[in-house]
Design a protein around this motif. Structure first.
Motif, mmCIF file in Angstrom:
data_model
loop_
_atom_site.group_PDB
_atom_site.id
_atom_site.type_symbol
_atom_site.label_atom_id
_atom_site.label_comp_id
_atom_site.label_asym_id
_atom_site.label_seq_id
_atom_site.Cartn_x
_atom_site.Cartn_y
_atom_site.Cartn_z
ATOM 1 N N ALA A 61 0.832 -1.205 0.000
ATOM 2 C CA ALA A 61 0.000 0.000 0.000
ATOM 3 C C ALA A 61 0.866 1.255 0.000
ATOM 4 N N VAL A 62 1.927 1.254 0.802
ATOM 5 C CA VAL A 62 2.830 2.405 0.849
ATOM 6 C C VAL A 62 3.600 2.545 -0.463
ATOM 7 N N TRP A 63 4.044 1.414 -0.999
ATOM 8 C CA TRP A 63 4.781 1.439 -2.265
ATOM 9 C C TRP A 63 3.917 1.989 -3.386
ATOM 10 N N ASN A 64 2.629 1.648 -3.388
ATOM 11 C CA ASN A 64 1.645 2.243 -4.299
ATOM 12 C C ASN A 64 2.073 2.121 -5.758
ATOM 13 N N ASN A 65 2.459 0.896 -6.135
ATOM 14 C CA ASN A 65 2.872 0.637 -7.523
ATOM 15 C C ASN A 65 3.974 1.580 -7.998
ATOM 16 N N GLY A 104 4.569 4.567 -6.699
ATOM 17 C CA GLY A 104 4.234 5.966 -6.451
ATOM 18 C C GLY A 104 4.934 6.559 -5.245
ATOM 19 N N PHE A 105 5.434 5.703 -4.353
ATOM 20 C CA PHE A 105 6.115 6.208 -3.157
ATOM 21 C C PHE A 105 7.422 6.895 -3.539
#
Length: 306
Positions: A259-263, A265-266
């Motif tokens: 979720a944090v990595w966000n594909n 996006g982090f």
């Protein structure tokens, strides 16, 4: 592939990864216990997907293929191939276990383990294998498992080891009775592994649990691997007095990491990445952050950047 800078060819850094996910173990080694879990293979595949998008050459070892021989062979192949500036990304999802420490200063110390399919991999062994990497290699280790050695050793009887879980969750914790039985049935094997690592490391090796508990004191880290040349960042799924939880589709730690990595996006450092993941998990499961070697520059980098 190479790029050109002022007419000179500058090779790109290599990056390889290894992703281990075990939804069960071989009951023949673990005293009849198979340790059924649900999400560990999903975790390994999801970590491999991140690695591939980032341009890494990924190897995935799921359940029955997650043996000691295959894991050690893959780590050693990476250590042999990678050079300064290259990246090795290692992830594990499965049960954490314990064996009595036979080389440390205290007779009742317990060494943490990864419960691989056919036998456990002791933390001393893992740190020793990481010590084989050349100077300047960057290493990232993610472990979605319980560190049950300290849990079962230090918690008072009034403290519950397993936090409240959702119906779809179960702890990634090898039961103490299974750990004791597994060690009893294979004591010569596990004692020999520890002594071989201690002998290879030289006299005065410090127990890895003790060293990592004092990670801010750099002099303690040299005891884990005397000549640790690479830079390593290790993020574990929980503190030593907690339990990492399994889930239906991902382990709790891996789910929040994704979720944090966000594909992709982090944007931030490994330190902020760890902090964001930790903030999304309940107080019963707080991921830990360790470093080995001269890891300051690596800690400041964008996660999984080649």
């Amino acid at each position: 592939m190479a790029s050109s800078t002022h007419g000179r060819s500058v090779p790109k850094h290599q990056a390889v990864s290894l992703h281990i996910g075990l939804n069960s173990v071989d009951p023949a080694h673990y005293g009849g216990w198979s340790g059924e879990l649900s999400a560990c293979e999903f975790d390994a595949n999801d970590m491999a997907a991140i690695a591939k998008v980032q341009g890494m050459k990924a190897t995935v070892l799921l359940t029955k293929k997650g043996t000691r021989a295959k894991v050690l062979s893959s780590i050693r192949a990476a250590a042999k191939a990678l050079k300064s500036g290259d990246l090795f990304f290692l992830s594990y999802s499965g049960h954490g276990g314990q064996v009595p420490d036979v080389t440390g200063d205290e007779d009742d110390k317990q060494d943490e383990t990864w419960c691989l399919y056919d036998a456990q991999l002791i933390d001393d062994e893992l740190y020793h294998e990481l010590g084989r990497f050349r100077a300047g290699v960057r290493i990232v280790v993610l472990s979605d498992s319980c560190h049950s050695g300290t849990v079962t050793r230090d918690l008072p009887a009034t403290v519950a080891i397993v936090p409240t879980a959702q119906p779809s969750q179960r702890p990634k914790l090898m039961p103490r009775s299974v750990g004791l039985r597994t060690y009893r049935d294979n004591q010569a094997f596990y004692d020999r592994l520890q002594r071989e690592v201690a002998k290879a490391a030289g006299d005065g090796v410090i127990d890895p649990d003790q060293a990592l508990a004092n990670v801010a004191v750099s002099s303690r880290l040299t005891g884990v691997v005397r000549n640790f040349k690479a830079a390593a960042v290790l993020i574990s799924g929980c503190q030593d007095n907690q339990t990492s939880m399994d889930g239906a589709h991902n382990g709790a730690f891996t789910e929040q990491l994704l979720a944090v990595w966000n594909n992709g996006g982090f944007k931030g450092s490994y330190a902020s990445f760890h902090a964001r993941i930790r903030a999304r998990l309940p107080p019963t499961q707080s991921p830990n952050l360790f470093a080995l070697g001269a890891a300051g520059a690596l800690m400041a980098q964008q996660p999984f950047s080649v």
